[in-house]
Design a protein around this motif. Structure first.
Motif, PDB file in Angstrom:
ATOM      1  N   ALA A  77      10.237  -2.035  11.935  1.00  0.00           N
ATOM      2  CA  ALA A  77       9.129  -2.137  10.528  1.00  0.00           C
ATOM      3  C   ALA A  77       8.919  -1.195  10.042  1.00  0.00           C
ATOM      4  O   ALA A  77       8.473  -2.125   8.289  1.00  0.00           O
ATOM      5  N   THR A  78       8.317  -0.263  10.700  1.00  0.00           N
ATOM      6  CA  THR A  78       8.816   0.959   9.778  1.00  0.00           C
ATOM      7  C   THR A  78       9.667   1.685   9.161  1.00  0.00           C
ATOM      8  O   THR A  78       9.684   1.801   7.613  1.00  0.00           O
ATOM      9  N   LEU A  79      11.091   1.445   9.690  1.00  0.00           N
ATOM     10  CA  LEU A  79      11.693   1.503   8.896  1.00  0.00           C
ATOM     11  C   LEU A  79      12.392   0.567   7.939  1.00  0.00           C
ATOM     12  O   LEU A  79      12.932   0.954   6.896  1.00  0.00           O
ATOM     13  N   ARG A  80      12.452  -0.792   8.206  1.00  0.00           N
ATOM     14  CA  ARG A  80      12.072  -1.556   6.902  1.00  0.00           C
ATOM     15  C   ARG A  80      11.487  -1.384   5.866  1.00  0.00           C
ATOM     16  O   ARG A  80      12.325  -1.396   4.294  1.00  0.00           O
ATOM     17  N   VAL A  81      10.014  -0.713   6.039  1.00  0.00           N
ATOM     18  CA  VAL A  81       9.329  -0.724   5.082  1.00  0.00           C
ATOM     19  C   VAL A  81      10.622   0.541   3.996  1.00  0.00           C
ATOM     20  O   VAL A  81      10.457   1.172   2.488  1.00  0.00           O
ATOM     21  N   TYR A  82      10.651   1.825   5.030  1.00  0.00           N
ATOM     22  CA  TYR A  82      11.559   3.009   4.151  1.00  0.00           C
ATOM     23  C   TYR A  82      12.543   2.750   3.594  1.00  0.00           C
ATOM     24  O   TYR A  82      12.269   3.234   2.434  1.00  0.00           O
ATOM     25  N   ARG A  83      13.197   1.941   3.494  1.00  0.00           N
ATOM     26  CA  ARG A  83      14.209   1.568   3.196  1.00  0.00           C
ATOM     27  C   ARG A  83      13.939   0.688   2.089  1.00  0.00           C
ATOM     28  O   ARG A  83      14.809   1.396   0.707  1.00  0.00           O
ATOM     29  N   ARG A  84      12.728  -0.242   1.797  1.00  0.00           N
ATOM     30  CA  ARG A  84      12.615  -0.990   0.596  1.00  0.00           C
ATOM     31  C   ARG A  84      11.501   0.651  -0.284  1.00  0.00           C
ATOM     32  O   ARG A  84      12.269   0.210  -1.647  1.00  0.00           O
ATOM     33  N   LEU A  85      11.064   1.369  -0.093  1.00  0.00           N
ATOM     34  CA  LEU A  85      10.256   2.228  -1.104  1.00  0.00           C
ATOM     35  C   LEU A  85      11.904   3.080  -1.053  1.00  0.00           C
ATOM     36  O   LEU A  85      11.598   3.011  -2.571  1.00  0.00           O
ATOM     37  N   ASN A 139       0.584  -1.044   0.062  1.00  0.00           N
ATOM     38  CA  ASN A 139       0.184   0.098   0.105  1.00  0.00           C
ATOM     39  C   ASN A 139       1.378   1.255   0.057  1.00  0.00           C
ATOM     40  O   ASN A 139       0.717   1.805  -1.060  1.00  0.00           O
ATOM     41  N   ALA A 140       2.149   0.649   0.840  1.00  0.00           N
ATOM     42  CA  ALA A 140       2.521   2.953   0.604  1.00  0.00           C
ATOM     43  C   ALA A 140       3.731   2.653  -0.411  1.00  0.00           C
ATOM     44  O   ALA A 140       3.895   4.122  -0.915  1.00  0.00           O
ATOM     45  N   ALA A 141       4.070   1.694  -0.968  1.00  0.00           N
ATOM     46  CA  ALA A 141       4.706   1.605  -2.678  1.00  0.00           C
ATOM     47  C   ALA A 141       3.334   2.415  -3.469  1.00  0.00           C
ATOM     48  O   ALA A 141       4.196   3.037  -4.505  1.00  0.00           O
ATOM     49  N   ARG A 142       1.871   1.594  -2.964  1.00  0.00           N
ATOM     50  CA  ARG A 142       1.176   2.129  -4.101  1.00  0.00           C
ATOM     51  C   ARG A 142       0.970   4.251  -4.241  1.00  0.00           C
ATOM     52  O   ARG A 142       0.927   4.802  -4.947  1.00  0.00           O
ATOM     53  N   ILE A 143       0.587   4.574  -2.801  1.00  0.00           N
ATOM     54  CA  ILE A 143       1.221   6.372  -2.364  1.00  0.00           C
ATOM     55  C   ILE A 143       2.492   6.356  -3.306  1.00  0.00           C
ATOM     56  O   ILE A 143       2.095   7.728  -3.498  1.00  0.00           O
ATOM     57  N   ALA A 144       3.611   6.000  -3.159  1.00  0.00           N
ATOM     58  CA  ALA A 144       4.899   6.623  -3.418  1.00  0.00           C
ATOM     59  C   ALA A 144       4.704   6.907  -4.895  1.00  0.00           C
ATOM     60  O   ALA A 144       5.156   7.493  -5.814  1.00  0.00           O
ATOM     61  N   GLN A 148      13.440   2.174  -4.773  1.00  0.00           N
ATOM     62  CA  GLN A 148      12.590   2.380  -5.788  1.00  0.00           C
ATOM     63  C   GLN A 148      12.833   3.930  -5.972  1.00  0.00           C
ATOM     64  O   GLN A 148      12.424   4.299  -7.491  1.00  0.00           O
ATOM     65  N   PHE A 149      12.014   4.476  -5.055  1.00  0.00           N
ATOM     66  CA  PHE A 149      11.358   5.649  -4.971  1.00  0.00           C
ATOM     67  C   PHE A 149      12.408   6.973  -3.876  1.00  0.00           C
ATOM     68  O   PHE A 149      12.126   6.468  -2.788  1.00  0.00           O
ATOM     69  N   ASP A 150      12.347   8.199  -4.790  1.00  0.00           N
ATOM     70  CA  ASP A 150      13.405   9.017  -4.384  1.00  0.00           C
ATOM     71  C   ASP A 150      12.378  10.149  -3.448  1.00  0.00           C
ATOM     72  O   ASP A 150      13.200  11.011  -3.140  1.00  0.00           O
ATOM     73  N   ASN A 151      11.060   9.989  -3.868  1.00  0.00           N
ATOM     74  CA  ASN A 151      10.298  11.082  -2.854  1.00  0.00           C
ATOM     75  C   ASN A 151       9.787  10.451  -1.815  1.00  0.00           C
ATOM     76  O   ASN A 151       8.507  10.938  -1.286  1.00  0.00           O
ATOM     77  N   ALA A 152       9.763   9.255  -1.166  1.00  0.00           N
ATOM     78  CA  ALA A 152      10.127   8.804   0.032  1.00  0.00           C
ATOM     79  C   ALA A 152      10.348   9.222   0.872  1.00  0.00           C
ATOM     80  O   ALA A 152      12.214   9.584   0.743  1.00  0.00           O
ATOM     81  N   GLY A 153       9.924   9.539   2.203  1.00  0.00           N
ATOM     82  CA  GLY A 153      10.212  10.058   3.909  1.00  0.00           C
ATOM     83  C   GLY A 153       9.681   9.933   4.883  1.00  0.00           C
ATOM     84  O   GLY A 153       8.939   8.472   4.474  1.00  0.00           O
ATOM     85  N   PHE A 154      10.339   9.686   6.023  1.00  0.00           N
ATOM     86  CA  PHE A 154      10.408   9.099   7.109  1.00  0.00           C
ATOM     87  C   PHE A 154      10.145  10.088   8.352  1.00  0.00           C
ATOM     88  O   PHE A 154      11.016  11.196   8.232  1.00  0.00           O
ATOM     89  N   VAL A 155      10.394   9.212   9.953  1.00  0.00           N
ATOM     90  CA  VAL A 155      10.349  10.420  10.301  1.00  0.00           C
ATOM     91  C   VAL A 155      11.163   9.810  11.535  1.00  0.00           C
ATOM     92  O   VAL A 155      11.050   8.356  11.809  1.00  0.00           O
ATOM     93  N   LEU A 156      11.836  10.279  12.245  1.00  0.00           N
ATOM     94  CA  LEU A 156      12.426  10.112  13.638  1.00  0.00           C
ATOM     95  C   LEU A 156      11.928  10.701  15.029  1.00  0.00           C
ATOM     96  O   LEU A 156      11.869  12.441  15.065  1.00  0.00           O
ATOM     97  N   GLN A 157      12.521  10.207  16.001  1.00  0.00           N
ATOM     98  CA  GLN A 157      11.598  10.861  17.487  1.00  0.00           C
ATOM     99  C   GLN A 157      12.630  11.287  18.391  1.00  0.00           C
ATOM    100  O   GLN A 157      13.263  10.482  19.136  1.00  0.00           O
TER     101      GLN A 157
END
Ligand code: FAD
Length: 314
Positions: free
Chosen positions: A150-158, A123-128, A161-170
């Motif tokens: 799990a979130t970092l795993r998805v971010y790295r996979r995205l 789903n995240a990849a479809r949005i990307a 393929q996608f240079d338009n994907a970002g994530f968040v650190l707390q």
């Protein structure tokens, strides 16, 4: 010896109580019935896409970019997770069609992380992909510490393929500095952290969280990625402004400031006037209860504002 004011002594248990109430079905039922009328609208654009688009246009007209978030998390149903992702893809198309300066940021548990991590990734990849098709960007919000890996795993996979994907650190998490250093040219939003975390994984004192925030911000700003400084803390913002000026980092292009809709608008306006790019996170949707509770917990004084609204309307 450091001293604690009466306010801060009361604030921590109050914050914990509000976040605990966020998990209570009874509180949710009571607040959800009247909450939007009584004060949730201060923080939330509304319940419908049309209400969101009206607010997004007005926010753009003031000069701010928008990060759109559909309120939802902890989805336990495959169809609902897929529908949420569809809605994000559709919004990205609408933004392009209507020329809105808005991207999307969402929680992986909204698009299926609790159902099946592979579903959340797809789903995240479809949005990307929808973001890329419309020359736009997307970001994964960060949730409770149990979801960070799990979130970092998805971010790295995205990112593969996608240079338009970002994530968040707390900044309240001890691990975040290592997580930042482990990413290559990250597109990272830095926040203090909005959940109740155990002392085994997170700083408890505001001063420690603030210090770690600046450490993360300076590290990210000096690196080759793109950084979103997401805070309403004027002391942190002042320090970041000094840091970028000293390092000759341009006001636009390598970083932006981000704030939440309904909070610290004058501060956001000042940053805009100074020439920085400023993005407001504007949430909408009918599942606003946990979001509202996190905003109340950040500043228990908001609770008084909310209760006053409730009492004055009987
Ligand atoms: P604080 O020290 O909490 O607040 C500084 C000052 O800001 C306060 O003194 C007050 O004047 C004002 N203020 C702060 N909060 C409020 C409020 N609710 N109501 C009124 N005034 C307030 N957290 C996550 O865990 N994951 C995320 O993905 C995430 N995404 C975010 C995205 C954006 C754009 C922003 C701005 C925040 C996000 N957060 C996220 C929330 C964040 O972790 C903090 O809980 C929130 O930003 C409050 O912290 P602060 O940095 O403003 O500092």
């Amino acid at each position: 010896m450091p001293t604690l004011s009466l306010d801060s002594l009361l604030e921590r248990p109050l914050r914990a109580a509000i976040l605990a109430a966020a998990d209570s079905a009874a509180v949710q039922k009571a607040v959800s019935r009247y909450g939007m009328r009584l004060g949730a609208k201060r923080f939330v654009a509304g319940e419908t896409t049309a209400e969101f688009l009206d607010v997004a246009r007005a926010v753009n007209a003031q000069g701010f970019a928008v990060a759109c978030g559909i309120l939802g998390e902890g989805v336990r149903d495959r169809a609902a997770a897929t529908a949420a992702a569809d809605q994000y893809c559709e919004l990205l198309r609408i933004f392009a069609e209507q020329g809105l300066d808005a991207n999307v940021a969402f929680k992986l548990t909204h698009v299926g992380l609790d159902v099946d991590p592979e579903l959340a990734y797809e789903n995240a990849a479809r949005i990307a992909q929808a973001a890329r098709d419309t020359n736009n960007t997307m970001r994964l919000d960060m949730e409770q510490s149990r979801y960070v890996d799990a979130t970092l795993r998805v971010y790295r996979r995205l990112r593969a393929q996608f240079d338009n994907a970002g994530f968040v650190l707390q900044a309240y998490l001890f691990r975040s500095i290592d997580d930042l250093r482990a990413q290559q040219a990250p597109n990272v939003r830095i926040v203090k952290g909005a959940y109740l975390e155990p002392p085994a994984v997170a700083y408890e004192k505001k001063a420690d969280v603030d210090q770690n925030y600046l450490r993360l911000a300076y590290t990210a700003l000096e690196g080759p990625g793109y950084t979103a400084i997401a805070t309403h803390d004027s002391r942190i913002i002042d320090a970041v402004e000094r840091f970028v000026a000293e390092r000759g980092i341009p006001k636009r292009g390598r970083f932006e400031f981000q704030m939440l809709y309904g909070i610290s608008t004058p501060l956001a306006a000042r940053l805009l006037e100074c020439g920085y790019r400023v993005r407001l996170a504007v949430p909408f949707g009918d599942f606003w209860f946990p979001y509202l509770m996190r905003r109340l917990a950040e500043r228990p004084a908001n609770l008084a504002f909310f209760l006053k609204g409730a009492l004055s309307r009987g």
